[in-house]
Design an enzyme around this catalytic site. Structure first.
Site, PDB file in Angstrom:
ATOM      1  N   TRP A 250      42.480  33.769  45.180  1.00  0.00           N
ATOM      2  CA  TRP A 250      41.500  34.608  44.477  1.00  0.00           C
ATOM      3  C   TRP A 250      41.185  35.897  45.247  1.00  0.00           C
ATOM      4  O   TRP A 250      40.578  36.807  44.698  1.00  0.00           O
ATOM      5  CB  TRP A 250      40.203  33.833  44.247  1.00  0.00           C
ATOM      6  CG  TRP A 250      40.319  32.690  43.289  1.00  0.00           C
ATOM      7  CD1 TRP A 250      41.397  32.395  42.486  1.00  0.00           C
ATOM      8  CD2 TRP A 250      39.328  31.686  43.011  1.00  0.00           C
ATOM      9  NE1 TRP A 250      41.124  31.271  41.735  1.00  0.00           N
ATOM     10  CE2 TRP A 250      39.865  30.818  42.049  1.00  0.00           C
ATOM     11  CE3 TRP A 250      38.043  31.435  43.496  1.00  0.00           C
ATOM     12  CZ2 TRP A 250      39.149  29.725  41.549  1.00  0.00           C
ATOM     13  CZ3 TRP A 250      37.329  30.352  43.012  1.00  0.00           C
ATOM     14  CH2 TRP A 250      37.882  29.500  42.047  1.00  0.00           C
TER      15      TRP A 250
ATOM     16  N   HIS B 258      48.475  35.876  55.461  1.00  0.00           N
ATOM     17  CA  HIS B 258      48.685  36.689  54.264  1.00  0.00           C
ATOM     18  C   HIS B 258      48.938  38.136  54.689  1.00  0.00           C
ATOM     19  O   HIS B 258      48.344  38.617  55.658  1.00  0.00           O
ATOM     20  CB  HIS B 258      47.470  36.604  53.336  1.00  0.00           C
ATOM     21  CG  HIS B 258      47.745  37.239  52.009  1.00  0.00           C
ATOM     22  ND1 HIS B 258      47.659  38.589  51.798  1.00  0.00           N
ATOM     23  CD2 HIS B 258      48.165  36.697  50.828  1.00  0.00           C
ATOM     24  CE1 HIS B 258      48.004  38.858  50.543  1.00  0.00           C
ATOM     25  NE2 HIS B 258      48.308  37.726  49.938  1.00  0.00           N
TER      26      HIS B 258
ATOM     27  N   GLU C 145      47.889  40.833  53.624  1.00  0.00           N
ATOM     28  CA  GLU C 145      46.675  41.672  53.714  1.00  0.00           C
ATOM     29  C   GLU C 145      45.960  41.452  55.044  1.00  0.00           C
ATOM     30  O   GLU C 145      45.389  42.371  55.617  1.00  0.00           O
ATOM     31  CB  GLU C 145      45.769  41.389  52.498  1.00  0.00           C
ATOM     32  CG  GLU C 145      46.338  42.031  51.241  1.00  0.00           C
ATOM     33  CD  GLU C 145      46.045  41.296  49.942  1.00  0.00           C
ATOM     34  OE1 GLU C 145      45.087  40.493  49.896  1.00  0.00           O
ATOM     35  OE2 GLU C 145      46.794  41.520  48.966  1.00  0.00           O
TER      36      GLU C 145
ATOM     37  N   GLY D   3      50.460  42.511  44.112  1.00  0.00           N
ATOM     38  CA  GLY D   3      49.453  43.305  43.411  1.00  0.00           C
ATOM     39  C   GLY D   3      49.992  44.597  42.831  1.00  0.00           C
ATOM     40  O   GLY D   3      49.231  45.473  42.422  1.00  0.00           O
TER      41      GLY D   3
ATOM     42  N   SER E 147      53.050  39.315  42.281  1.00  0.00           N
ATOM     43  CA  SER E 147      53.040  39.649  40.843  1.00  0.00           C
ATOM     44  C   SER E 147      53.690  38.576  39.971  1.00  0.00           C
ATOM     45  O   SER E 147      54.284  38.890  38.941  1.00  0.00           O
ATOM     46  CB  SER E 147      53.677  41.019  40.595  1.00  0.00           C
ATOM     47  OG  SER E 147      52.958  42.032  41.287  1.00  0.00           O
TER      48      SER E 147
HETATM   49  P1  PGA Z   1      49.555  39.001  43.291  1.00  0.00           P
HETATM   50  O1  PGA Z   1      49.128  38.473  44.756  1.00  0.00           O
HETATM   51  O2  PGA Z   1      49.949  37.801  42.505  1.00  0.00           O
HETATM   52  O3  PGA Z   1      48.311  39.674  42.758  1.00  0.00           O
HETATM   53  O4  PGA Z   1      50.675  39.951  43.490  1.00  0.00           O
HETATM   54  C1  PGA Z   1      49.832  37.441  45.384  1.00  0.00           C
HETATM   55  C2  PGA Z   1      49.282  37.221  46.766  1.00  0.00           C
HETATM   56  O5  PGA Z   1      48.912  38.213  47.417  1.00  0.00           O
HETATM   57  O6  PGA Z   1      49.187  36.085  47.241  1.00  0.00           O
END
Ligand code: PGA
Length: 250
Positions: free
Chosen positions: A10, A95, A97, A173, A212
């Site tokens: 999330w 992750h 990020e 994303g 995605s």
């Molecule tokens: P996304 O993110 O499905 O929005 O591309 C996947 C993730 O970062 O785990």
């Protein structure tokens, strides 16, 4: 047979109200999911709500990060035992990020993996290359380095206790999914890398695809031989979309 795992990530989204709506929707449809194991990884502050709403259902839950420390003067951190206290089964580590925005390097991610598995959580270890790295032709080198950090610290059998998520950073994303062939190629590479050290670990470890994945493209990605589920960001925020992905697995 590896049971596919579809896990929602999330990220930093939701409110107590929206999460209630989302989980009500998931609970209403989960009986139609026949094959996949299903989990959601929630922001820490909502884990109590998630626990009370999902206890007794087939849907598991987890955190999106954890501290390497057990307790003490670590302002803002959350330990493995705290996640366990709220019934978490999974925790995402490394992750992209966290790697790119919060400076988590391979060594730190490996320690998080170790702490999580030692505590009895199932770490979901994220690996994947950036667009620049893919264009330079070093995808395999990057993914191998990220994975070997864990193997070097913990031994290859430590992968028996976790899940790997291959998430090409350029697909996260962005709406730009890896093609099933591109994803399969990376997954097969990861499995081969592990098999060179231990064939039985390689055979058993689940490798999710992330980036995605959505209701429209999940089936063809999940049909690939080495893709054992998905780590889903954006499309995990709507019950209907997430359930469609869960149903496409298996
Ligand atoms: P996304 O993110 O499905 O929005 O591309 C996947 C993730 O970062 O785990």
């Amino acid at each position: 047979m590896r049971q596919p795992l579809i896990a929602g990530n999330w990220k930093m989204n939701g409110s107590r109200d929206s999460i209630k709506t989302l989980l009500d929707g998931l609970k209403a449809g989960i009986d139609e999911v026949k094959t996949a194991e299903v989990a959601v990884c929630a922001p820490y502050v909502y884990l109590a709500d998630v626990q009370s709403q999902l206890s007794g259902t087939p849907i598991a839950w987890g955190g999106q990060n954890l501290s390497t420390e057990e307790k003490g003067a670590f302002t803002g951190e959350i330990s493995a035992s705290m996640l366990l206290d709220f019934g978490c089964k999974f925790v995402i580590v490394g992750h992209s990020e966290r790697r790119s925005l919060y400076g988590e390097d391979d060594a730190l991610v490996a320690r998080k993996y170790a702490v999580a598995r030692t505590a009895g959580l199932i770490p979901i270890l994220c690996v994947g290359e950036t667009l620049e790295e893919r264009e330079k032709g070093i995808m395999e080198e990057v993914v191998a380095r990220q994975l070997n950090a864990v193997i070097d610290l913990e031994g290859v059998t430590a992968l028996n206790d976790g899940v790997i998520a291959y998430e090409p950073v350029w697909a996260i994303g962005t709406g730009k999914t890896a093609s099933p062939e591109q994803a399969q190629e990376a997954h097969a590479f990861i499995r081969k890398l592990i098999a060179e050290k231990d064939a039985s670990v390689a055979d058993k470890v689940r490798i999710q695809y992330g980036g995605s994945m959505n209701a429209g493209n999940a089936a063809e990605l999940l049909a690939m031989a080495d893709i054992d589920g998905g780590l889903i960001g954006g499309a995990s925020l709507k019950a209907e979309d997430f359930l469609a992905i869960c149903k496409a697995a298996g």
